[in-house]
Design a protein around this motif. Structure first.
Motif, PDB file in Angstrom:
ATOM      1  N   PHE A 177       0.816  -1.210   0.000  1.00 32.70           N
ATOM      2  CA  PHE A 177       0.000   0.000   0.000  1.00 32.70           C
ATOM      3  C   PHE A 177       0.854   1.267   0.000  1.00 32.70           C
ATOM      4  O   PHE A 177       0.341   2.370   0.028  1.00 32.70           O
ATOM      5  CB  PHE A 177      -0.947   0.012   1.210  1.00 32.70           C
ATOM      6  N   HIS A 231     -15.104   4.926   0.758  1.00 32.57           N
ATOM      7  CA  HIS A 231     -14.113   4.101   0.062  1.00 32.57           C
ATOM      8  C   HIS A 231     -13.568   3.080   1.054  1.00 32.57           C
ATOM      9  O   HIS A 231     -13.463   3.380   2.238  1.00 32.57           O
ATOM     10  CB  HIS A 231     -12.977   4.981  -0.467  1.00 32.57           C
ATOM     11  N   SER A 233     -10.519   1.808   1.378  1.00 36.70           N
ATOM     12  CA  SER A 233      -9.196   2.034   1.958  1.00 36.70           C
ATOM     13  C   SER A 233      -8.840   3.509   2.048  1.00 36.70           C
ATOM     14  O   SER A 233      -8.111   3.920   2.944  1.00 36.70           O
ATOM     15  CB  SER A 233      -8.118   1.276   1.174  1.00 36.70           C
ATOM     16  N   MET A 416     -19.178  -1.086 -11.482  1.00 34.28           N
ATOM     17  CA  MET A 416     -17.863  -1.546 -11.933  1.00 34.28           C
ATOM     18  C   MET A 416     -17.042  -2.147 -10.794  1.00 34.28           C
ATOM     19  O   MET A 416     -16.203  -3.013 -11.004  1.00 34.28           O
ATOM     20  CB  MET A 416     -17.090  -0.339 -12.479  1.00 34.28           C
ATOM     21  N   LYS A 417     -17.255  -1.643  -9.578  1.00 31.39           N
ATOM     22  CA  LYS A 417     -16.423  -2.063  -8.454  1.00 31.39           C
ATOM     23  C   LYS A 417     -16.723  -3.505  -8.014  1.00 31.39           C
ATOM     24  O   LYS A 417     -15.908  -4.127  -7.336  1.00 31.39           O
ATOM     25  CB  LYS A 417     -16.633  -1.145  -7.249  1.00 31.39           C
ATOM     26  N   TYR A 419     -16.787  -6.372  -9.397  1.00 31.70           N
ATOM     27  CA  TYR A 419     -15.900  -7.456  -9.828  1.00 31.70           C
ATOM     28  C   TYR A 419     -14.525  -7.409  -9.157  1.00 31.70           C
ATOM     29  O   TYR A 419     -13.758  -8.347  -9.244  1.00 31.70           O
ATOM     30  CB  TYR A 419     -15.761  -7.446 -11.347  1.00 31.70           C
ATOM     31  N   LYS A 420     -14.225  -6.302  -8.537  1.00 33.31           N
ATOM     32  CA  LYS A 420     -12.932  -6.186  -7.850  1.00 33.31           C
ATOM     33  C   LYS A 420     -12.997  -6.715  -6.423  1.00 33.31           C
ATOM     34  O   LYS A 420     -11.990  -6.832  -5.744  1.00 33.31           O
ATOM     35  CB  LYS A 420     -12.499  -4.720  -7.802  1.00 33.31           C
ATOM     36  N   PRO A 477       4.352  -9.715  -7.435  1.00 35.07           N
ATOM     37  CA  PRO A 477       4.362  -8.718  -6.365  1.00 35.07           C
ATOM     38  C   PRO A 477       3.076  -8.813  -5.536  1.00 35.07           C
ATOM     39  O   PRO A 477       2.042  -9.256  -6.036  1.00 35.07           O
ATOM     40  CB  PRO A 477       4.435  -7.388  -7.111  1.00 35.07           C
ATOM     41  N   PRO A 480      -2.077  -4.940  -3.570  1.00 30.63           N
ATOM     42  CA  PRO A 480      -2.884  -4.134  -2.646  1.00 30.63           C
ATOM     43  C   PRO A 480      -4.373  -4.455  -2.782  1.00 30.63           C
ATOM     44  O   PRO A 480      -5.110  -4.400  -1.788  1.00 30.63           O
ATOM     45  CB  PRO A 480      -2.592  -2.695  -3.055  1.00 30.63           C
TER      46      PRO A 480
ATOM     47  N   LEU B  16      -7.095  -5.396 -13.304  1.00 29.42           N
ATOM     48  CA  LEU B  16      -7.995  -4.571 -12.490  1.00 29.42           C
ATOM     49  C   LEU B  16      -9.406  -5.167 -12.451  1.00 29.42           C
ATOM     50  O   LEU B  16     -10.353  -4.518 -11.998  1.00 29.42           O
ATOM     51  CB  LEU B  16      -8.054  -3.134 -13.004  1.00 29.42           C
ATOM     52  N   ASN B  17      -9.550  -6.380 -12.954  1.00 27.57           N
ATOM     53  CA  ASN B  17     -10.858  -7.048 -12.975  1.00 27.57           C
ATOM     54  C   ASN B  17     -11.955  -6.180 -13.576  1.00 27.57           C
ATOM     55  O   ASN B  17     -13.013  -5.983 -12.992  1.00 27.57           O
ATOM     56  CB  ASN B  17     -11.282  -7.448 -11.556  1.00 27.57           C
ATOM     57  N   LEU B  18     -11.670  -5.638 -14.761  1.00 26.68           N
ATOM     58  CA  LEU B  18     -12.677  -4.811 -15.434  1.00 26.68           C
ATOM     59  C   LEU B  18     -13.597  -5.723 -16.240  1.00 26.68           C
ATOM     60  O   LEU B  18     -13.476  -5.843 -17.453  1.00 26.68           O
ATOM     61  CB  LEU B  18     -12.007  -3.771 -16.335  1.00 26.68           C
ATOM     62  N   GLU B  19     -14.482  -6.391 -15.525  1.00 28.15           N
ATOM     63  CA  GLU B  19     -15.330  -7.362 -16.198  1.00 28.15           C
ATOM     64  C   GLU B  19     -16.336  -6.653 -17.106  1.00 28.15           C
ATOM     65  O   GLU B  19     -16.713  -5.519 -16.867  1.00 28.15           O
ATOM     66  CB  GLU B  19     -16.059  -8.214 -15.154  1.00 28.15           C
ATOM     67  N   ILE B  21     -15.922  -5.446 -19.889  1.00 23.18           N
ATOM     68  CA  ILE B  21     -15.353  -4.346 -20.679  1.00 23.18           C
ATOM     69  C   ILE B  21     -14.336  -4.950 -21.642  1.00 23.18           C
ATOM     70  O   ILE B  21     -13.565  -5.835 -21.268  1.00 23.18           O
ATOM     71  CB  ILE B  21     -14.666  -3.309 -19.753  1.00 23.18           C
ATOM     72  N   LEU B  38     -13.135   5.290 -16.767  1.00 23.34           N
ATOM     73  CA  LEU B  38     -13.161   3.958 -16.153  1.00 23.34           C
ATOM     74  C   LEU B  38     -13.480   3.983 -14.658  1.00 23.34           C
ATOM     75  O   LEU B  38     -13.715   2.959 -14.052  1.00 23.34           O
ATOM     76  CB  LEU B  38     -11.827   3.254 -16.365  1.00 23.34           C
ATOM     77  N   GLY B  39     -13.432   5.166 -14.061  1.00 23.42           N
ATOM     78  CA  GLY B  39     -13.784   5.279 -12.641  1.00 23.42           C
ATOM     79  C   GLY B  39     -12.849   4.510 -11.724  1.00 23.42           C
ATOM     80  O   GLY B  39     -13.267   3.924 -10.736  1.00 23.42           O
ATOM     81  N   LEU B  40     -11.567   4.501 -12.043  1.00 27.24           N
ATOM     82  CA  LEU B  40     -10.617   3.777 -11.188  1.00 27.24           C
ATOM     83  C   LEU B  40     -10.360   4.546  -9.901  1.00 27.24           C
ATOM     84  O   LEU B  40     -10.662   5.733  -9.806  1.00 27.24           O
ATOM     85  CB  LEU B  40      -9.293   3.573 -11.942  1.00 27.24           C
ATOM     86  N   ASP B  41      -9.806   3.862  -8.883  1.00 25.23           N
ATOM     87  CA  ASP B  41      -9.541   4.518  -7.605  1.00 25.23           C
ATOM     88  C   ASP B  41      -8.101   4.295  -7.140  1.00 25.23           C
ATOM     89  O   ASP B  41      -7.263   3.780  -7.893  1.00 25.23           O
ATOM     90  CB  ASP B  41     -10.553   4.063  -6.541  1.00 25.23           C
ATOM     91  N   ILE B  43      -6.687   2.216  -5.104  1.00 25.86           N
ATOM     92  CA  ILE B  43      -6.161   0.839  -5.094  1.00 25.86           C
ATOM     93  C   ILE B  43      -5.767   0.440  -6.517  1.00 25.86           C
ATOM     94  O   ILE B  43      -4.721  -0.177  -6.740  1.00 25.86           O
ATOM     95  CB  ILE B  43      -7.191  -0.158  -4.528  1.00 25.86           C
ATOM     96  N   ASP B  44      -6.597   0.844  -7.494  1.00 34.75           N
ATOM     97  CA  ASP B  44      -6.262   0.560  -8.895  1.00 34.75           C
ATOM     98  C   ASP B  44      -4.941   1.226  -9.274  1.00 34.75           C
ATOM     99  O   ASP B  44      -4.148   0.651 -10.016  1.00 34.75           O
ATOM    100  CB  ASP B  44      -7.374   1.070  -9.815  1.00 34.75           C
ATOM    101  N   LEU B  46      -2.397   1.742  -7.386  1.00 28.32           N
ATOM    102  CA  LEU B  46      -1.305   0.905  -6.875  1.00 28.32           C
ATOM    103  C   LEU B  46      -1.122  -0.335  -7.755  1.00 28.32           C
ATOM    104  O   LEU B  46      -0.003  -0.777  -8.003  1.00 28.32           O
ATOM    105  CB  LEU B  46      -1.593   0.492  -5.428  1.00 28.32           C
ATOM    106  N   GLU B  47      -2.234  -0.872  -8.239  1.00 28.65           N
ATOM    107  CA  GLU B  47      -2.151  -2.045  -9.119  1.00 28.65           C
ATOM    108  C   GLU B  47      -1.510  -1.681 -10.464  1.00 28.65           C
ATOM    109  O   GLU B  47      -0.798  -2.482 -11.054  1.00 28.65           O
ATOM    110  CB  GLU B  47      -3.540  -2.664  -9.329  1.00 28.65           C
ATOM    111  N   LEU B  50       2.067  -1.768 -10.210  1.00 34.71           N
ATOM    112  CA  LEU B  50       2.556  -3.148 -10.313  1.00 34.71           C
ATOM    113  C   LEU B  50       2.601  -3.623 -11.768  1.00 34.71           C
ATOM    114  O   LEU B  50       3.505  -4.359 -12.155  1.00 34.71           O
ATOM    115  CB  LEU B  50       1.686  -4.094  -9.483  1.00 34.71           C
TER     116      LEU B  50
END
Lengths: 555, 85
Positions: A177, A231, A233, A416-417, A419-420, A477, A480, B16-19, B21, B38-41, B43-44, B46-47, B50
């Motif tokens: 993180f 959110h 985190s 969208m969230k 699936y994460k 790796p 997070p 990022l598990n963008l199912e 799409i 895409l509305g990422l945040d 945590i995305d 940080l990914e 990676l």
């Protein structure tokens, strides 16, 4: 009807931190000494507890908790085997070090409920333990649970114990993180660049008998748990969730901001946590009150922090001192606070203690020196509770991924969230959506009036194993996006975000469903702490699920 | 560049598990983060750091420094093209 209980007192306590036991920790803090240093095995600056004589058949963490409870029992003469005593245990990860290289077969003590049961069994406890796993607010959350139990008249004494140990599991996760500082952490400072982790254990007696209070007597006069619903985190951008917790705790204590003499915050020294706290402290009208964070001395001790820092702050109230914030020198938060850099004399009788954590959760308690509160405690059973709907996530022969995807599609509410999320969170999300149906506003409920109380057996162990496999294999790796779900209450946090639930959110772990979640949710409504609640059992492990939720509300 | 953009989109969708799409659905110029696109945040973010490490050998220290780089698929691909090893 039983006599109404008006006071919850802080009795005997016992802590161990990187600075030693309570006496040693306090004397080191007085000399501005930190317990944080470079730990070669974890490869980071953190605070470790000195090794202690293990108790045969018990893990290092269990030994620590047992020793702390033994000390509380010896000082107070109370006994967990007594029918008037309950044991509330708080931990984020328990014996998680035990799943290293375990493949898909975690040993039984890796289950948090089993860890608590083993500790309770050591003392021949009269009742099953009540285990709270609410991320970094766990300790404060456990104190709030204890206070609510005592005010409801369920029992006369509660022993609250909090503990977390450091292992690669936790260290690597926080590392992924990018939230760990290379130096001892610097709360609220303009040069702060992350937190320092720490190990600690704390045990504290809460009692309705003033004769059992540690002198001069300090009362747990207010407490509340809330959620940002923003959110899982990232701390809230507005600080509203933490503000609601402080406001509710001060209301219960019957005090206004001018009466608060000291604020002991979470103060982790991450950029965004401290920023968020500064906003919440302003919203609560506490920006002129001397404030400190203890993280620069002992680190962020996770599930122990709420208990350990409450013990230290209560003692500071008794001793009339506001400790300085180690690591702080120049204000680095957007809403300036009265951060005490050096120790100073305490002027007043009330202390607000706060915590915030992953899953968007926040907690606050008020500690008050004897005779200084004029609070309006809710009557323990002032309100009737009714159950209006239940929902059980159906079982299926299909693999979970396929099953839950179809169930999610049926909701016709794209997100969208989704699936994460971890599988536990997906299960909670779909079940809560089915249970709640429309919006809370349509039901005439404000976000902070609704609670979510869940319980399960596996905590987040299913995701924990995934995170551990990445660590064991060393080919990928650390993710997070996986690590953030290694806390069970994050599943509740996802439901809070979806439905804008900002009231109490507490996650219990027990070996089997004995109804702790529903019982506590009922207590919250009966006591006037919430108007409605999502509650029930929500378990997921190894492709199997058991999710049974209820909606209950004030009649 | 076209093939790098395509490949990057595939990485994003998978990691990022963008199912639901497809690469075609992602507008290369649209913002990755925030309400639009895409509305990422965080945590995305940080990914994505990676992804840069794993697939392109690029080490980024923190997501705050990376703000302009992380604006869209196009800016990200431009940065990768310049810095990959």
């Amino acid at each position: 009807m039983a006599e109404e209980i008006r006071h919850v007192w802080l009795g005997a306590d016992s802590i161990v931190t990187a600075l030693g036991n309570k006496r040693d920790t306090l004397s080191s803090i007085r000399e501005y000494r930190t317990g944080l240093c470079m730990d070669e095995s974890l490869g980071m600056v953190c605070g470790r507890i000195a090794s202690m004589e293990p108790i045969d058949g018990y893990t290092r963490l269990e030994t620590c908790v047992i020793r702390a409870i033994e000390s509380v029992q010896a000082q107070s003469g109370i006994d967990l085997a007594d029918k008037d005593v309950r044991f509330v245990f708080s931990s984020t990860k328990g014996n998680i070090d035990r799943i290293a290289n375990c493949g898909n077969e975690p040993p039984s003590e890796a289950f948090l409920g089993e860890c608590a049961r083993r500790i309770a069994a050591y003392f021949n406890a009269a009742f099953l333990p009540i285990t709270v796993s609410n991320a970094c607010i766990s300790g404060v959350s456990a104190l709030v649970v204890g206070q609510r139990l005592l005010l409801s008249g369920v029992c006369g004494r509660v022993v609250v114990a909090g503990c977390d140990m450091l292992s690669a599991f936790i260290a690597e996760g926080f590392g992924a993180f990018k939230s760990v500082s290379g130096q001892p952490c610097r709360p609220y400072d303009k040069d702060r660049d992350g937190l320092s982790l720490g190990e600690a254990c704390g045990a504290l007696l809460l009692t309705t008998r003033k004769s059992e209070a540690l002198e001069p007597a300090v009362e747990l006069s207010g407490g509340a748990v809330t959620n940002d619903a923003n959110h899982i985190s990232g701390p809230s951008r507005t600080g509203d969730g933490l503000y609601y917790a402080i406001r509710a705790a001060m209301r219960q204590a019957g005090i206004d901001p001018r009466e608060v003499a000291m604020v002991n915050t979470h103060g982790t020294a991450t950029l965004y946590n401290d920023e968020m706290e500064s906003k919440a402290i302003h919203l609560a009208g506490l920006e002129h009150v001397p404030l400190n964070s203890l993280k620069g001395y002992i680190g962020h001790t996770l599930g122990a922090s709420g208990v350990v820092e409450t013990v230290i702050s209560a003692q500071a109230l008794r001793d009339g001192i506001v400790y300085g914030t180690k690591g702080f020198s120049e204000m680095g938060v957007p809403c300036p606070l009265h951060v005490s850099a050096c120790h100073s004399r305490l002027k007043g009788n009330h202390c607000v203690k706060t915590a915030s954590g992953f899953g968007g959760c926040n907690a606050a308690v008020v500690l008050s020196l004897e005779g200084e509160t004029h609070r309006v405690l809710p009557r323990s059973n002032a309100f009737q509770v009714r159950e209006t709907s239940v929902y059980t996530l159906p079982l299926s022969d299909k693999p979970f991924a396929e099953f839950i995807r179809e169930e999610f599609k049926k909701l016709q509410s794209p997100n969208m969230k989704f699936y994460k999320m971890s599988d536990l969170s997906k299960a909670a999300y779909v079940a809560a959506e089915r249970l709640i149906g429309g919006s809370l506003a349509e039901k005439g409920l404000a976000p902070e009036e609704v609670a979510i109380v869940l319980a399960n057996r596996a905590a987040s162990l299913d995701t924990d194993l995934l995170h551990q496999r990445i660590l064991d294999q060393k080919t990928e790796p650390v993710s997070p996006a996986v690590f953030v779900y290694t806390l069970p209450n994050v599943a509740a946090g996802e439901v809070c975000i979806r439905h804008k639930i900002q009231g109490d959110n507490t996650f219990f772990i027990e070996n089997q469903d004995t109804g702790q979640a529903e019982g506590y949710a009922r207590l919250l409504i009966a006591g006037g702490y919430a108007k409605a609640a999502v509650c029930g059992w929500c378990d997921f492990m190894d492709g199997k699920w058991d999710v049974r939720l209820k909606w209950i509300e004030r009649k | 560049m076209e093939s790098l953009i395509r490949e990057l989109k595939e990485h994003l969708i998978r990691e990022l598990n963008l199912e639901d799409i497809t690469a075609e659905d992602i507008d290369s110029k649209a913002p990755l983060f925030g309400e639009e696109g895409l509305g990422l945040d965080s945590i995305d973010a940080l990914e994505i750091i990676l992804i840069l490490e794993k697939h392109y050998g690029i080490k980024l220290q923190n997501s705050a420094e990376a703000k302009p780089v992380f604006y869209s698929v196009e800016t990200l691909a431009g940065y990768i093209a310049k810095n990959r090893r």
